[in-house]
Design an enzyme around this catalytic site. Structure first.
Site: not given
Length: 283
Positions: A97, A99, A101
């Site tokens: 993953e 990311d 955010e």
């Protein structure tokens, strides 16, 4: 046509390139019961959050390496408690993953841009930043360049983080699992703003984030094979597939990390009293 020229041609023609077209072609709404919408003939995608539910979307394709750009305008006003996540992820218990955010905050306080990299199900590689602009006032471009050597996070073309392949010292690197693009807008007021001290003000709902101008140069994964597998990586030595930061890029990265980084797991002595993770020596 020589063999080498043919290989380059095959490689370049096999890379998926999506240029600011119809978002309906690249994405599908996955949850939210009407709170997510693709509008304006596919030019704009919106996610909304209210007290009942958030919403999300995902890419129709899976990718194994790519340069992914998306313009995002974040929730304006009092966004405390909300999280807008935009990331690449594979499936399974040992997933990879990458990311972005965005942690909302009270009106007038800065958003926190949270980044993380998971490999083989292991994350805990957080770096956090303030931004040098108001990300709610207009659209800004958030980019992930992911190739076999490194992952580069960029904002409006300015690199903010580089995560290098450190397999030589035993650190798994995301390079074998295809990933989709995902995004969601959801309530995380148990942790998102000041560790959960500031709760979501539902009188401000619905909260809305907007997306446009998706651009991608990427290798599509389909039926167990990559669209880029027909040519060697050396045939694209000047492309994103072997991209690294030049001197200017390194200087801009240093500027961001000096002035806007607010957390780096590689300097958190309380968290790692026995010594930092091995990749901190190279990243």
């Amino acid at each position: 046509m020589s063999c080498s020229v043919l290989l380059i041609f095959i490689f370049l023609s096999s890379i998926m390139v999506a240029f600011a077209g119809n978002l309906n072609n690249d994405f599908e709404i996955t949850w939210g019961d009407g709170r997510a919408n693709i509008i304006n003939n596919g030019e704009l995608l919106t996610l909304s959050l209210d007290k009942a539910s958030g919403s999300g979307f995902q890419s129709k394709n899976e990718y194994l390496f790519g340069k992914i750009d998306m313009q995002v305008k974040l929730v304006a006003g009092n966004s405390a408690g909300t999280v807008t996540a935009y990331y690449l992820s594979s499936k399974g218990s040992t997933w990879d993953e990458i990311d972005f955010e965005f942690l909302g905050n009270l009106s007038g306080d800065p958003y926190i841009l949270h980044t993380n990299v998971f490999s083989q199900g292991k994350g805990n590689r957080e770096q956090q930043f303030y931004l040098w602009f108001d990300p709610t006032a207009d659209f800004h471009t958030y980019s992930i360049t992911w190739n076999p050597q490194r992952i580069i996070f960029s904002v409006d073309g300015t690199p903010i983080r580089e995560f290098k392949n450190s397999e030589s010292i035993g650190v798994p690197f995301p390079k074998n699992q295809p990933m989709r693009i995902y995004s969601s807008l959801w309530n995380a007021d148990n942790w998102a703003t000041r560790g959960g001290l500031v709760k979501t003000d539902w009188t401000q709902a619905p909260f809305t984030a907007s997306y446009r101008n998706f651009n991608a140069e990427a290798c599509i994964w389909s039926s167990g094979a990559s669209s880029c597998a027909s040519a060697s990586t050396s045939s694209a030595s000047s492309s994103w597939l072997s991209q690294e930061l030049d001197t200017t890029g390194q200087e801009r990265l240093t500027w961001v990390q000096k002035n806007y980084m607010i957390y780096n797991y590689c300097t958190d002595t309380k968290r790692f009293p026995q010594g930092f993770p091995p990749e901190c020596r190279t990243n």
